[in-house]
Enzyme design. Structure first.
Site, PDB file in Angstrom:
ATOM      1  N   CYS A  58     -26.665  42.634  17.975  1.00 31.93           N
ATOM      2  CA  CYS A  58     -26.785  43.293  16.667  1.00 31.93           C
ATOM      3  C   CYS A  58     -26.967  42.274  15.556  1.00 31.93           C
ATOM      4  O   CYS A  58     -27.692  42.515  14.590  1.00 31.93           O
ATOM      5  CB  CYS A  58     -25.550  44.148  16.377  1.00 31.93           C
ATOM      6  SG  CYS A  58     -25.350  45.532  17.509  1.00 31.93           S
ATOM      7  N   CYS A 111     -20.859  43.114  18.350  1.00 28.53           N
ATOM      8  CA  CYS A 111     -22.105  43.082  19.126  1.00 28.53           C
ATOM      9  C   CYS A 111     -22.955  41.864  18.757  1.00 28.53           C
ATOM     10  O   CYS A 111     -23.464  41.774  17.636  1.00 28.53           O
ATOM     11  CB  CYS A 111     -22.868  44.382  18.874  1.00 28.53           C
ATOM     12  SG  CYS A 111     -24.531  44.421  19.547  1.00 28.53           S
TER      13      CYS A 111
END
Length: 172
Positions: free
Chosen positions: A98, A95
């Site tokens: 993230c 991600c």
């Protein structure tokens, strides 16, 4: 970029003199003294792009992490039984957003050292924990106090959003 000084006419086959001729001059970065690149044409092998080997210094991201890693095995001890409030970042290694949130959490971990524990949990490895807290997407940040979830921040937000949620939890 310079082209071949004597290109063949489009209707004629390639002449033997063009079999290994450079069609484009090497590119370079004169300011940085960086690597040079070259595009070569060979009649039998086609176009080749040559890149010199790169010299890279590998930095371990663990050297810069301020937030501790928590797993399903350490969840109860680290989060639910913690004596101070805990910020948990739910993330996935694939991600991109993230990673941006993780940098913010590292800053927060430094700013609130001793008053707030910051940890990260990889949802790919500990899916059952993410499911228990109904995490449907990442990144998600949950704040716990006395073993109970008190606040949540979903998605990538500016540091001020996380700080405001932390202050609400610390003052409650």
């Amino acid at each position: 970029m310079a082209s071949c000084s004597n290109p063949p006419p489009l209707s004629s086959p390639l002449s033997p003199s063009l079999q290994t001729r450079k069609l484009f001059a090497p590119l370079s970065y004169p300011r940085s003294g960086g690597p040079s690149y070259a595009l070569h044409f060979h009649a039998k092998r086609g176009i080749r792009f040559s890149i010199p080997p790169l010299r890279l210094k590998v930095l371990c991201s663990a050297d810069y992490d301020k937030a501790a890693v928590v797993t399903g095995d350490s969840w109860e001890k680290s989060i639910l039984n913690s004596e101070i409030p805990v910020l948990v970042e739910f993330y996935a290694s694939w991600c991109g957003p993230c990673r941006m949130v993780h940098r913010v959490i590292d800053e927060i971990a430094e700013d609130y050292a001793g008053r707030l524990k910051c940890v990260v949990l990889n949802t790919d490895h500990d899916l059952h924990i993410a499911e228990n807290y109904e995490i449907k997407a990442v990144p998600v940040v949950l704040l716990f106090k006395n073993g109970e979830k008190r606040e949540s921040v979903v998605g990538t937000m500016p540091k001020e959003f996380y700080v405001a949620a932390i202050e609400r939890v610390l003052s409650s």
